[in-house]
Design an enzyme around this catalytic site. Structure first.
Site, PDB file in Angstrom:
ATOM      1  N   ASP A  78      24.499 -46.388 -63.038  1.00 18.98           N
ATOM      2  CA  ASP A  78      23.505 -46.487 -61.975  1.00 18.98           C
ATOM      3  C   ASP A  78      22.147 -46.181 -62.598  1.00 18.98           C
ATOM      4  OD1 ASP A  78      21.760 -46.161 -59.874  1.00 18.98           O
ATOM      5  OD2 ASP A  78      23.127 -44.976 -58.643  1.00 18.98           O
TER       6      ASP A  78
ATOM      7  N   TYR B 294      23.652 -39.144 -56.904  1.00 21.10           N
ATOM      8  CA  TYR B 294      23.401 -39.873 -55.668  1.00 21.10           C
ATOM      9  C   TYR B 294      23.353 -41.363 -55.966  1.00 21.10           C
ATOM     10  CZ  TYR B 294      20.998 -41.454 -51.420  1.00 21.10           C
ATOM     11  OH  TYR B 294      20.654 -42.098 -50.257  1.00 21.10           O
TER      12      TYR B 294
ATOM     13  N   LYS C  40      13.916 -49.827 -58.108  1.00 18.58           N
ATOM     14  CA  LYS C  40      12.621 -49.191 -58.321  1.00 18.58           C
ATOM     15  C   LYS C  40      11.714 -50.014 -59.233  1.00 18.58           C
ATOM     16  CE  LYS C  40      14.502 -44.630 -57.226  1.00 18.58           C
ATOM     17  NZ  LYS C  40      13.947 -44.476 -55.872  1.00 18.58           N
TER      18      LYS C  40
END
Length: 423
Positions: A239, A144, A267
């Site tokens: 990623d 994702y 994050k």
């Protein structure tokens, strides 16, 4: 466990927001029950609207590696708020954060601050296309990379347990240039490059997948991706929105010893505030406006409040490098308890997932074999015993520095006594 106040709040929220939530997995649709409305959090604990207390292993889906409301981060944010929330102009904090990131991610020779992981990935892919003058990209099933149109193809995370397999509202043309490979399957990548290698701008991958549950790369897989992208002149994008500053202060690229051309961070890099980063080799990033023709902009990009939180988080990690050894030790204890309970578990550093399946989980197809009903039973069992984990089979469990030995021991004891369907 009393949930009367959360239920009342959820009914109100459902009148304003789709499903009553602002991110799908929060709705508890795959595990049943009412989503909890959190009132406050501190250290390893969260407290809901009914006064229930939980040891939290969601950690805001990863940012809170130091725990909730870490004093250094909250003080930095409060101090910055007094000087202004946003300027829409340059400020020296942006430079300081960039210096810290490049110190630990030397592959990011130049970088750009943005507001979310989705935005970082979308921008990195655009830069790779602009640099190579090619249109096609390779992504992996089950990985994702946010909700931008071209990447919502067999993504992981909430897409695996939601009501839509990928997403309605994405025109076919947006995904025609997205090629799908199988994670940990070299042949699937080789076949794509053999057929269309000179038109492939980039390969984007979670170096350790964490959105179909935790699925580590097989031995040599990342090195293979590095080799084949170099051979064909494609850009390799890691990623690291989840793995950056989590698997180690240098992220997955240092952990596995593989250097990508571009990296996306999120994050932890924002210390719990909305902030993300994309960057990479200088010649690629010099294609980005105002130096080049690849356009990307953002009113709140690099806003001082988020930047101050990110700086504080990274500086705390620098001060205490032993945090990572402790995270490894504590996570290994939880892994052992899961195995004692008869669960199949994948772990990479402080990322874990217990899978309810009879086969090893190494890719998207094996992850999909998991019994989501059994996971729901496990989730409810943990919740009723004061442990808050991801309300989805296909998410990671995050261990933080704030989890004390007593937290870990209590968690292990509860897990080891699980007697549900998945055992």
């Amino acid at each position: 466990m009393i949930t009367k106040n959360s239920e009342k709040l959820y009914r109100r929220a459902s009148g304003f927001m789709p499903g009553g939530v602002n991110s799908p997995v929060r709705a508890f649709r795959s595990v049943g029950g009412t989503p909890l409305f959190i009132e406050r959090a501190k250290g390893s604990r969260i407290y809901d609207a009914d006064g229930n207390e939980f040891i939290d292993y969601v950690c805001s889906w990863g940012p809170n590696i130091l725990g909730h409301a870490h004093p250094s981060i909250t003080e930095a944010v409060k101090k910055t708020c007094d000087t202004g929330l946003t300027f829409g102009a340059c400020h020296k904090g942006e430079i300081r954060l960039a210096e810290l990131i490049r110190r630990h991610f030397p592959s990011m020779e130049m970088l750009r601050l943005v507001n979310s992981g989705t935005e970082a990935v979308m921008s990195a892919v655009r830069a790779a296309r602009g640099f190579t003058h090619r249109d096609k990209i390779v992504k992996f099933e089950g990985c994702y990379h946010g909700h931008s149109d071209g990447l919502l193809v067999r993504g992981g995370s909430g897409l695996l347990t939601g009501s839509v397999p990928d997403s309605s509202g994405v025109p076919r043309g947006y995904t025609d240039t997205t090629l799908l490979a199988r994670y940990n399957d070299r042949r699937s990548v080789e076949s794509l490059f053999a057929c269309d290698g000179r038109n492939i701008a980039c390969v984007i991958v979670e170096p350790c997948a964490a959105n179909m549950g935790v699925v580590p790369p097989s031995e040599g897989f990342l090195q293979f991706l590095r080799s084949i992208t170099k051979r064909y002149g494609a850009v390799l994008i890691f990623d690291e929105v989840i793995t950056g500053f989590r698997l180690g202060i240098g992220g997955a690229q240092a952990y596995y010893g593989v250097t990508p051309d571009m990296t996306t961070l999120g994050k932890i890099v924002g210390g719990g505030m909305p902030l993300a980063v994309y960057g990479g080799r200088r010649e690629i990033m010099e294609c980005v406006a105002p130096l080049g023709s690849v356009y990307q902009a953002g009113t709140l990009s690099g806003n001082p409040v988020a930047v101050s939180a990110g700086i504080a988080a990274i500086e705390e990690l620098e001060k205490a490098p032993e945090i990572y050894d402790e995270l490894e030790r504590k996570s290994a204890m939880i892994e052992a308890a899961m195995k004692e309970a008869g669960l199949r578990v994948n772990r990479c550093g402080s990322l874990l997932t217990a899978f309810f399946t009879n086969e090893d989980v190494t890719d998207y197809n094996s992850a999909k074999s998991a019994d989501t009903a059994a996971y729901a039973e496990y989730f409810v069992y943990l919740l009723e015993h004061g442990i808050y984990t991801a309300p989805s089979q296909f998410e990671a469990m995050f261990v933080s520095a704030a989890h004390s030995d007593s937290d870990i021991e209590a968690t292990c004891e509860i897990i080891s006594k699980f007697q549900g369907k998945g055992r």
